[in-house]
Design an enzyme around this catalytic site. Structure first.
Site, short mmCIF file in Angstrom:
data_model
loop_
_atom_site.label_atom_id
_atom_site.label_comp_id
_atom_site.label_asym_id
_atom_site.label_seq_id
_atom_site.Cartn_x
_atom_site.Cartn_y
_atom_site.Cartn_z
N CYS A 52 117.19 23.74 -46.76
CA CYS A 52 116.11 23.96 -47.73
C CYS A 52 114.85 23.21 -47.35
O CYS A 52 113.78 23.45 -47.93
CB CYS A 52 116.55 23.55 -49.13
SG CYS A 52 117.94 24.49 -49.74
N GLU A 57 117.20 30.84 -59.10
CA GLU A 57 116.70 30.78 -57.73
C GLU A 57 117.43 31.84 -56.90
O GLU A 57 116.85 32.52 -56.07
CB GLU A 57 116.97 29.38 -57.15
CG GLU A 57 116.26 29.12 -55.85
CD GLU A 57 116.58 27.73 -55.31
OE1 GLU A 57 115.69 26.88 -55.32
OE2 GLU A 57 117.74 27.51 -54.88
#
Lengths: 141, 141, 141, 141, 141, 141
Positions: free
Chosen positions: A33, A129
């Site tokens: 990420c 998300e």
């Protein structure tokens, strides 16, 4: 007391990165990420408002109006954007779904409190998300 | 002749941008998708292979093996990446879902042709950019 | 106080059967779910944890870590298994979604309480037996 | 204390219209939802009941029984119907999802209170008008 | 040759009724779908176009343009409407999903043939009446 | 020529196991799917029939009738069953989704050929073992 929910979506890029940390520390904490060139998501946002039904209209709040607020205050500012670079109200924060959700709450809570129907309050924001990862916030400190 | 489908997903950033065009031309053609700071998606990829069932195993192809190929050849290279910057096999192309899907086909078609089970062929690739926008490719020239 | 949810899935066989009852009583109570040769489901499990955001990371808990716990403590022990025969922590119970969910809670609650981030607590477990039937548990006695 | 949820669906026509208002006022308040010739939805209803697990059966309530109640008390009366014209228990109300959900609550709450298992209580009703618009009610006055 | 799909939705009322038949014959043929006071659905329409990728843009067709055509030619005319009463291009037909899909084809096929990109052709229309019932049409006579 | 699709679901147990092979060979080929105590799935089956629309009814085939055939011929025989032990028409085969789908085809193809509407033919069967794994069959030898 009734609860009504409206769902909208937006597509955005971001990365998880704490500038106070080394690149290695960011990688060990955030993993892929933290990829410096960004990644992205099809986000979904569900906004729940609560209050009393207006007996004249049979509605708590007109969903078209709630949808319009969500679009003007949130979607127009984050859709097809980079959450780290393009969104003034997210400046300086790490763009985890947790932090993003709380910022959405602050904006929508103030806006909804200013509506004519004084009974209507923001109750919950859920941000997806991915279909497997999502965050919920009720404004609790 | 049987068809079997495996679905995987990845999260990536991209933008639609033709470097031969002016910024204005890019904006008029691609709209918000050309935002210079990127946006992103939760992509989904469905791979369909076809062929004859192996009478010993009752399978066309072991889905765990097909899944492994998809992960090694595609997902590991695009997940949590920027499709324009981080993916060698996408270099120099505009990262529309159309172009991305064809590149996925080229990689998986070659790989699947090299499998032991000579009956098994790639039939179709479907890539979802969003639940509302997706592309299908059958290897047709 | 923020809530974050992670969803995982597993495929398992089971039957609803109380060995203290006659076969007829089992059939009248549980219907086709008591079929002696088992049936099965694609189960989905959603785990919600709650707590305060760590200001350094912007996260309540790293979802990769929560996912790892779910996989090691639950999924690896029930996936592609028979819930009545193969799972030590389900031994001796009737494998209704209600009972299974409470067992998942006991395991995950203890594990999450042992995490470094002492603010982070298990809030809710939701288990889908099918998209039309699901159970929620908050640890309430 | 465990919560168990059953989801059912029905297809119905309706319009939002307050007969005390002018046609123009209805249009300005309800927009296209006030179209005099009706429109319609694939509604979904999720009913949550809560209570203690029966240690003999491992169940809070047999979902087949809860499903049967939902079908007999609600679905059979609204499926393939016009909510404004065909449903006695909706007579005289504006058929917003808010109002419809509360009527469903009143019917199911009374019915579930009359069940043998005195521990089992209606906890929540969620009605989806579309996947993007839904209402939740907990019986709060 | 690439295929690209865009999905839109609309909410409408209708009933299945052949005015040449008696009410009883309509009921025996169409069942609850013939309820004289209408019922309704959240319809979804998926339009697939096929053709060659434009090497300059990397696109077969701009999905925003395809979406605009679908909205102007179809959605604006059927959304929040009664398919039997309010839609000129459906006049005189029984509003089964089969018949409705073919009418959508005729309109979109003519429109897409008139686009600048002469390579782009309508390939398929899929209309969901419910998630469990849907129709596909390829323009085959 | 129009195509119409009906989706149904069933929950079943099974394992992948070739009795001619050793337990080790079964494990190396089928992995966890060969667990001797079974596992299971929420299967979904989509049946596509094709043909000409009956101009009187506006339908290719009444979906209620197609649904009834699917339930009587397939669902009632596999739902809440063990595919390896309880289903006569699956006896002696390895219960991969490939093999199961072809058996469903043989049963439904014969049944649909015997319908009054001689224009209506089975076109395709899709069986989902999970949302990520599914098989399609068109009756091709």
């Amino acid at each position: 007391m009734i609860y009504i929910v409206r769902k909208e979506h937006f597509n955005a890029a971001h990365k998880l990165y704490n500038p106070k940390w080394s690149k290695d520390k960011n990688m060990s904490e955030f993993g892929v990420c933290s990829n410096e060139n960004w990644h992205g998501h099809n986000y979904e946002i569900e906004v729940t408002v609560k209050g009393k039904i207006n007996p004249e209209s049979g509605m708590l709040v007109n969903l078209k109006y709630l949808s319009k607020i969500m679009k003007e205050e949130i979607i127009d500012k984050v859709d097809h954007k980079n959450l780290n670079l393009d969104v003034p109200f997210l400046e300086g924060i790490i763009t985890t779904t947790e932090n993003v959700t709380i910022k959405f709450w602050e904006i929508l809570d103030a806006k909804i409190k200013s509506l004519d129907n004084s009974e209507c309050r923001l109750h919950k924001i859920r941000v997806y998300e991915t279909p497997r990862n999502f965050v919920e916030y009720y404004g609790e400190k």
